[in-house]
Scaffold this active site. Structure first.
Site, mmCIF file in Angstrom:
data_model
loop_
_atom_site.group_PDB
_atom_site.id
_atom_site.type_symbol
_atom_site.label_atom_id
_atom_site.label_comp_id
_atom_site.label_asym_id
_atom_site.label_seq_id
_atom_site.Cartn_x
_atom_site.Cartn_y
_atom_site.Cartn_z
ATOM 1 N N TRP A 152 0.889 -1.395 -0.178
ATOM 2 C CA TRP A 152 0.524 -0.244 -0.079
ATOM 3 C C TRP A 152 0.861 0.766 0.325
ATOM 4 O O TRP A 152 -0.100 2.139 -0.531
ATOM 5 C CB TRP A 152 -0.990 0.243 0.992
ATOM 6 C CG TRP A 152 -0.205 -0.432 2.128
ATOM 7 C CD1 TRP A 152 -0.407 -1.233 2.882
ATOM 8 C CD2 TRP A 152 0.228 1.240 3.369
ATOM 9 N NE1 TRP A 152 1.321 -0.441 4.326
ATOM 10 C CE2 TRP A 152 1.661 0.979 4.359
ATOM 11 C CE3 TRP A 152 0.255 2.337 3.178
ATOM 12 C CZ2 TRP A 152 1.670 1.668 4.784
ATOM 13 C CZ3 TRP A 152 1.085 3.290 3.767
ATOM 14 C CH2 TRP A 152 1.772 2.898 5.285
ATOM 15 N N ASN A 153 2.013 1.204 0.254
ATOM 16 C CA ASN A 153 2.646 2.484 0.399
ATOM 17 C C ASN A 153 3.488 2.972 -0.120
ATOM 18 O O ASN A 153 4.346 1.508 -1.095
ATOM 19 C CB ASN A 153 4.081 2.020 1.593
ATOM 20 C CG ASN A 153 5.223 1.174 1.428
ATOM 21 O OD1 ASN A 153 4.688 0.101 1.091
ATOM 22 N ND2 ASN A 153 6.161 1.822 1.732
ATOM 23 N N LYS A 176 -1.410 -7.279 -8.587
ATOM 24 C CA LYS A 176 -2.358 -7.599 -7.309
ATOM 25 C C LYS A 176 -1.606 -6.142 -6.343
ATOM 26 O O LYS A 176 -1.347 -6.260 -6.160
ATOM 27 C CB LYS A 176 -1.997 -8.514 -5.974
ATOM 28 C CG LYS A 176 -3.429 -8.596 -4.927
ATOM 29 C CD LYS A 176 -2.341 -9.699 -4.386
ATOM 30 C CE LYS A 176 -3.467 -9.422 -3.199
ATOM 31 N NZ LYS A 176 -2.981 -8.312 -2.345
ATOM 32 N N GLY A 228 7.532 -6.212 -0.149
ATOM 33 C CA GLY A 228 6.515 -6.224 1.158
ATOM 34 C C GLY A 228 7.277 -6.862 2.275
ATOM 35 O O GLY A 228 8.749 -5.905 1.935
ATOM 36 N N GLY A 229 6.747 -7.573 2.984
ATOM 37 C CA GLY A 229 7.627 -8.267 4.286
ATOM 38 C C GLY A 229 8.079 -9.489 3.904
ATOM 39 O O GLY A 229 8.151 -9.983 2.997
ATOM 40 N N GLU A 250 11.966 -6.889 -3.233
ATOM 41 C CA GLU A 250 11.962 -5.786 -2.907
ATOM 42 C C GLU A 250 11.032 -5.893 -1.167
ATOM 43 O O GLU A 250 10.243 -5.693 -0.864
ATOM 44 C CB GLU A 250 11.503 -4.313 -3.574
ATOM 45 C CG GLU A 250 12.558 -3.592 -3.184
ATOM 46 C CD GLU A 250 12.020 -2.423 -1.995
ATOM 47 O OE1 GLU A 250 12.452 -2.560 -0.886
ATOM 48 O OE2 GLU A 250 10.889 -1.673 -2.322
ATOM 49 N N LEU A 251 12.158 -6.014 0.220
ATOM 50 C CA LEU A 251 11.392 -5.899 0.937
ATOM 51 C C LEU A 251 11.640 -5.217 2.161
ATOM 52 O O LEU A 251 12.080 -4.009 1.094
ATOM 53 C CB LEU A 251 12.111 -7.865 1.695
ATOM 54 C CG LEU A 251 11.629 -8.516 0.854
ATOM 55 C CD1 LEU A 251 11.961 -10.084 1.639
ATOM 56 C CD2 LEU A 251 10.391 -9.236 0.472
ATOM 57 N N CYS A 284 10.221 1.736 3.336
ATOM 58 C CA CYS A 284 10.934 0.342 3.817
ATOM 59 C C CYS A 284 12.637 1.051 3.642
ATOM 60 O O CYS A 284 13.579 0.517 4.006
ATOM 61 C CB CYS A 284 11.227 -0.394 2.319
ATOM 62 S SG CYS A 284 11.481 0.521 0.823
ATOM 63 N N GLU A 381 11.597 -3.902 12.253
ATOM 64 C CA GLU A 381 11.288 -3.042 11.070
ATOM 65 C C GLU A 381 9.430 -2.446 12.417
ATOM 66 O O GLU A 381 8.949 -3.281 11.735
ATOM 67 C CB GLU A 381 11.011 -3.324 9.442
ATOM 68 C CG GLU A 381 10.126 -1.927 8.531
ATOM 69 C CD GLU A 381 10.019 -2.266 7.802
ATOM 70 O OE1 GLU A 381 10.564 -1.702 7.081
ATOM 71 O OE2 GLU A 381 9.405 -3.685 7.600
#
Length: 489
Positions: A152-153, A176, A228-229, A250-251, A284, A381
């Protein structure tokens, strides 16, 4: 209040979920439900992937690279022209400040323009094979249908760095959108047809974990680009075992921000404030670990606390707001629990440490003095406006502290010593290092991390090649027939 009822974009058509299911989207600044979003079924996801596959082998696949580039450029133009409207929607849906979301949509159009220019510059190689009768060369071909899972960010940025190179290389894509805030991507989807991009090239589905599972394990998906995470990433990797799709991740990050005693203090303070409190810390690459040389620590913190105390928290749509709300209640609960744990582990709250006195999901800019490296907050985080502070004496000590983390996305170094900055840049384990600046980005520069911050790179010219597969072609130039070694004699 009239709710906005969004639909998904599948094969050029706006559609509801096959079973009619929907979920609510909440404005984090007010707590009100303002929109409803389709909850995609497995059938919906399958339809989107098959549409992408058909477009790959149809109109898009038959289009010349130059023509594809023109479509991508028009999409960038439309994004810039509609940046204010998309920014308003993103601010309503996520709580990010409007002046940031509108600027970001405008600037991120440059990423699409960059990749539009790259579309007809993807090249293969001629290979100097040691066989005089053989001519051997390689082509770069589209990898296929791409599944892009977007958080979402920073939705526009994280979408553009996937859409741009994927389309430039000739792929098609199923995006998605995050179930926490899907509306901005759906608004963006309205521009696709206007750009002249054929139906099925860009599809947008919405939903939760099941939607993501079906998409990332679909047998027609050739590449998964995920942001995401780490917990969700583990599921993505397991899902890719079903289709042997290539994966880029990309976490998250827990990025060190290191300030030496010779640094320009004012510049470093401003950089740290922007690095952790910008976007309410929901980035992130947030500089969430501050390492200060002991000789300048007290002065630095005094300046930073003074700025934090005067940050205007409030309505993210207002021009004078400097920090908006968090996006979700789960984030707020997580931050409160981690700050409380930090105090029990010996941390001292220098500023903030609690919710802001406002309705909505607001949290104060928070600075915590952390006496030990083994505190939970040092490597967890938080994705919020919370800064963990430690002191160091020597360059080697700063390096040890900075690298003592499971993450490795970004790092910041503030020093006037150019030799030191080069030494530190080389030895810090991170995919991005900023020296005397922070959070600078460009479509020309690759973006990505190491360790549990993921693998693969987004942005930069090489990202286009990550969305291709090389094909090696051998051509026999001899007039002589090739002998059959298995011919019966």
């Amino acid at each position: 209040m009239t709710l906005q009822a969004y639909q998904m974009l599948i094969d050029g058509a706006w559609v509801d979920a096959a079973d009619g299911a929907r979920f609510d989207s909440v404005n984090p600044a007010t707590g009100d439900v303002w929109a409803t979003i389709p909850e995609a079924t497995a059938a919906d996801v399958n339809q989107a992937v098959r549409a992408a596959d058909a477009a790959l082998n149809g109109a898009w696949g038959q289009m010349t690279p130059t023509a594809r580039g023109k479509c991508i450029a028009r999409l960038g133009d439309l994004l810039a022209a509609n940046s204010e409207a998309i920014g308003r929607i993103e601010t309503t849906d996520t709580g990010k400040m409007f002046k940031e979301t509108a600027w970001q949509a405008t600037y991120i159009a440059e990423y699409l323009h960059f990749y539009a220019g790259a579309a007809d510059k993807i090249q293969g190689d001629t290979l100097p094979i040691d066989k005089p009768d053989m001519f051997v060369f390689t082509n770069r071909e589209p990898i296929g249908v791409v599944a892009a899972v977007i958080p979402w960010n920073s939705q526009m940025f994280l979408s553009a760095v996937k859409i741009g190179p994927a389309l430039a290389a000739g792929n098609t894509i199923v995006l998605k959108a995050s179930e926490q805030a899907s509306a901005p991507l759906l608004e963006f989807g309205k521009l696709v047809a206007q750009a002249g991009i054929p139906d099925g090239v860009i599809n947008i589905v919405t939903g939760g974990a099941e939607c993501g599972r079906v998409l990332t394990s679909h047998h027609l998906v050739a590449k998964i680009a995920f942001t995401g995470g780490p917990n969700a990433a583990r599921h993505i990797i397991r899902n890719s075992a079903e289709n042997f799709a290539e994966v880029s991740l990309e976490l998250g990050g827990k990025s060190p921000f290191i300030v030496f005693d010779d640094a320009d203090i004012e510049s470093a303070v401003n950089g740290s404030v922007a690095g952790i409190f910008g976007a309410t810390g929901q980035s992130c690459v947030a500089g969430s670990r501050l390492y200060l040389h002991e000789d300048i620590a007290d002065e630095f913190l005094a300046r930073m606390i003074s700025i934090a105390a005067n940050i205007r928290i409030g309505d993210p749509q207002a021009d004078d707001t400097e920090m908006g709300p968090l996006c979700t209640q789960a984030q707020l609960d997580h931050i409160e629990a981690q700050v409380a744990l930090a105090v029990t582990e010996g941390g001292t709250i220098l500023h903030g440490g609690k919710r802001a006195a406002l309705d909505g999901l607001y949290y104060q800019p928070t600075i915590i003095d952390c006496p030990r490296q083994d505190m939970s907050i040092i490597d967890t985080e938080l994705f919020g406006p919370v800064l963990a502070v430690q002191r160091f004496k020597t360059e080697d000590e700063a390096l040890i502290l900075a690298n003592d983390t499971t993450h490795g996305l970004a790092a910041g170094i503030f020093t006037k010593d150019s030799a030191r900055s080069l030494r530190m840049s080389k030895r810090i384990k991170a995919g991005i290092v900023w020296v005397n600046t922070y959070r600078a980005i460009s479509p020309i520069a690759a973006f990505g991390g190491v360790k549990s911050s993921g693998y693969g790179r987004e942005a930069g010219l090489q990202a286009v090649y990550a969305y291709t597969r090389p094909k090696t072609v051998w051509m026999n130039m001899s007039d002589d027939p090739i002998a059959n070694p298995f011919k019966m004699r």
